[in-house]
Design an enzyme around this catalytic site. Structure first.
Site, PDB file in Angstrom:
ATOM      1  N   GLY A  45       2.954   2.303  -3.575  1.00 32.53           N
ATOM      2  CA  GLY A  45       2.493   2.929  -2.332  1.00 32.53           C
ATOM      3  C   GLY A  45       2.714   4.432  -2.321  1.00 32.53           C
ATOM      4  N   CYS A  46       3.862   4.851  -2.824  1.00 31.04           N
ATOM      5  CA  CYS A  46       4.184   6.280  -2.836  1.00 31.04           C
ATOM      6  C   CYS A  46       3.296   7.037  -3.821  1.00 31.04           C
ATOM      7  CB  CYS A  46       5.661   6.484  -3.163  1.00 31.04           C
ATOM      8  SG  CYS A  46       6.739   5.754  -1.896  1.00 31.04           S
ATOM      9  N   THR A  47       2.957   6.387  -4.931  1.00 32.73           N
ATOM     10  CA  THR A  47       2.052   7.000  -5.906  1.00 32.73           C
ATOM     11  C   THR A  47       0.665   7.153  -5.307  1.00 32.73           C
ATOM     12  OG1 THR A  47       3.326   6.168  -7.776  1.00 32.73           O
ATOM     13  CG2 THR A  47       1.024   6.752  -8.196  1.00 32.73           C
TER      14      THR A  47
END
Length: 157
Positions: A45-47
């Protein structure tokens, strides 16, 4: 949940991925600072979120907005994240999560029946006077970058 919209943004000084100090006041005069808090480098998700900001970086720059990411990861993790995905903006180190706490995004989270403290994915738009103009809490990554960009574009009209 504390609403910060319309209030002075909590000031901070954190180190970036190069170990250099970065303060909110460094961007005084910029039309907008997009300060986004995310849980962890190099996770799906952060990527996706970071790459979305990367892909729209020129659009944000054209609107005189600077993007800053904040997570509890250290400089070396930030460097790997930036290099792996070609991120054109700084990632700030908030290991002790003091800045996350000041923005109200250090929260009790639950996953697989376990409770732990962590970052609640959130984005803050700070204007040139240092006021939080808009905040997005409990961010879902899909369409989020477009939402922030559209908000900035609508302000221009």
């Amino acid at each position: 949940m504390t609403m910060l919209e319309g209030t002075q943004a909590p000031v901070f000084s954190l180190h970036n991925e190069k170990g250099e100090p970065v303060s909110l006041s460094d961007y005084k005069g910029k039309k907008s600072v997009v300060l986004y808090f995310y849980p962890k480098d190099l996770t799906p998700g952060c990527t996706t979120e970071a790459c979305g900001f990367r892909d729209a970086h020129k659009d944000f720059s054209d609107l005189d907005a600077v993007i800053l990411g904040v997570s509890p990861d250290d400089e070396s993790k930030h460097v790997k994240f930036i290099e792996k995905h070609g991120l054109p903006f700084s990632l700030l180190v908030d290991i002790d999560h003091k800045v996350a706490e000041s923005y109200g995004v250090w929260k009790l989270k639950k996953m697989y029946g376990k409770e732990y403290m962590g970052i609640e994915r959130s984005t803050f738009l700070i204007n040139k006077e240092g006021i939080i103009e808009k905040e997005w809490r409990k961010v879902r990554v899909k369409n989020h970058i477009e939402e922030v960009l559209n908000y900035l574009r609508d302000k221009e009209e």
